[in-house]
Design an enzyme around this catalytic site. Structure first.
Site, short mmCIF file in Angstrom:
data_model
loop_
_atom_site.label_atom_id
_atom_site.label_comp_id
_atom_site.label_asym_id
_atom_site.label_seq_id
_atom_site.Cartn_x
_atom_site.Cartn_y
_atom_site.Cartn_z
N TYR A 92 -102.11 15.56 -54.31
CA TYR A 92 -102.26 14.63 -55.43
C TYR A 92 -102.91 15.30 -56.64
O TYR A 92 -103.96 15.92 -56.52
CB TYR A 92 -103.12 13.46 -54.97
CG TYR A 92 -103.15 12.26 -55.89
CD1 TYR A 92 -102.12 11.34 -55.89
CD2 TYR A 92 -104.23 12.03 -56.73
CE1 TYR A 92 -102.15 10.21 -56.69
CE2 TYR A 92 -104.28 10.91 -57.55
CZ TYR A 92 -103.24 10.00 -57.53
OH TYR A 92 -103.28 8.89 -58.33
N SER A 187 -102.04 16.52 -47.61
CA SER A 187 -102.52 15.35 -48.34
C SER A 187 -101.33 14.57 -48.92
O SER A 187 -100.48 14.12 -48.16
CB SER A 187 -103.52 15.79 -49.41
OG SER A 187 -104.20 14.67 -49.94
N GLN A 188 -101.23 14.41 -50.24
CA GLN A 188 -100.04 13.78 -50.79
C GLN A 188 -98.79 14.51 -50.32
O GLN A 188 -97.78 13.88 -49.98
CB GLN A 188 -100.08 13.77 -52.31
CG GLN A 188 -98.81 13.23 -52.96
CD GLN A 188 -98.82 13.36 -54.46
OE1 GLN A 188 -99.00 12.39 -55.16
NE2 GLN A 188 -98.63 14.57 -54.96
N ASP A 273 -112.79 12.99 -42.55
CA ASP A 273 -111.98 12.88 -43.75
C ASP A 273 -112.07 11.46 -44.31
O ASP A 273 -111.52 10.51 -43.74
CB ASP A 273 -110.53 13.23 -43.42
CG ASP A 273 -109.63 13.33 -44.65
OD1 ASP A 273 -110.07 12.91 -45.74
OD2 ASP A 273 -108.49 13.81 -44.50
N HIS A 303 -111.66 16.40 -46.01
CA HIS A 303 -110.24 16.45 -46.37
C HIS A 303 -109.69 17.87 -46.46
O HIS A 303 -108.47 18.04 -46.55
CB HIS A 303 -110.02 15.70 -47.68
CG HIS A 303 -108.59 15.37 -47.95
ND1 HIS A 303 -107.77 14.76 -47.02
CD2 HIS A 303 -107.81 15.57 -49.05
CE1 HIS A 303 -106.57 14.60 -47.53
NE2 HIS A 303 -106.56 15.09 -48.75
#
Length: 322
Positions: A92, A187-188, A273, A303
């Protein structure tokens, strides 16, 4: 932050309460059909990077709505035959970066395609170069609530469609082997990977790391960390719209794409996370339909997850598939 989510024993069995819309498959079939009405028009322009071991191509292809989307294709220098293909999606706020970055996968002898994420690329890294020309209704700053008034308008409808088209573009290059295509990202990028895994039927493997965009009903209520927090702050202002927002998000929830996953998968989760809580990752992992699946768990990480340790795990795992 110490452990804050479910105990590990419960994570292993955790299932999302999110329910897929009845027209989920029809919605995505129509979306991709409309995108394919535009010529893919994949163009690969060689870039002079000064690198001697990797050849880099500046890529443009037609994504959602025929909009131009950028990417990089990196190949081992002097490659002459079809190569296993790794398609990567970005976290992201980041963009595809610069041509000389991110050389790991090409260094393994594979073709490596990295997709720029439309409208992003200004929060970290080397930047991006893909606009998002679609407007939208009022939204909270960021990308999570853009077009959240309806599934047809939502930002990630465009991104997920771009991602499917990115795989088609990468496969169109003569030095890539379409039959040995892997999707991965963190992640994203991990959330996009899961979506692609549910939309593209013939991938040989997927590897979503600490994936975002999973189990929206739980994520939005469990963590106050961005980007999920953008949705909560939107609803803090737009009172009474929770049901409509969650309905829109249900078309983009990684849990429902996971239920349609048709490739072997290597997930990762980090138990501290707060950005992508481990229960939301396990929601997608436990829903993943293909029986050949594994998850690496990093007990005391946030994360960042496994970082270089998980890169090593992926390098070893992918030898079986591509």
């Amino acid at each position: 932050m110490a452990l804050f989510d479910l105990p590990f024993e419960e994570l292993r069995e955790h299932r999302s309460a999110s329910v897929a819309p009845e027209d989920f498959d029809a919605f995505w079939s129509k979306t991709l059909q409309e995108a394919r009405e535009h010529d893919l028009d994949a163009r690969f322009e060689p870039v002079d990077t000064g690198l001697s071991t990797v050849d880099v191509y500046d890529v443009t292809f037609a994504g959602f709505g025929g909009h131009p989307v950028k990417g990089w294709l990196r190949l081992p220098a002097g490659a002459t035959g079809p190569l296993p293909l790794v398609v990567e999606f970005i976290g992201y706020g980041g963009g595809r970066g610069l041509a000389h970055e991110n050389l790991l996968w090409a260094s393994t002898g594979r073709a490596h395609f990295v997709m720029d994420t439309r409208g992003q690329g200004s929060a970290w890294g080397g930047g991006g170069g893909t606009a998002d020309p679609v407007g939208g209704a009022p939204a909270f700053p960021g990308f999570m609530t853009r077009g959240i008034d309806a599934p047809e308008n939502y930002y990630y409808r465009r991104v997920y469609t771009d991602a499917v088209r990115a795989i088609e573009a990468a496969r169109s290059h003569p030095l890539t082997d379409a039959a040995r295509t892997v999707a991965l990202g963190a992640s994203q990028g991990g959330g996009i990977t899961i979506a692609v895994g549910g939309l593209v039927p013939d991938l040989v493997a997927v590897a979503p790391d600490v994936p975002f965009l999973c189990d929206f009903p739980r994520s939005v209520s469990l963590t106050d960390r961005h980007p999920y927090r953008e949705i909560a702050l939107f609803l803090k202002t737009h009172r009474g719209r929770s049901a409509d927002v969650l309905r829109t998000l249900s078309y983009f929830d990684g849990v429902h794409f996971a239920a349609r996953g048709r490739a072997p998968a290597l997930f990762s989760a980090a138990l501290e996370d707060q950005t992508c809580p481990p229960s939301t990752v396990f929601s997608a992992f436990n829903a993943w339909a293909h029986e050949d699946k594994e998850i690496e768990v990093y007990d005391f990480n946030d994360h960042e997850g496994g970082g270089p340790y998980h890169e090593a795990a992926k390098l070893s795992w992918l030898r079986t598939y591509a």
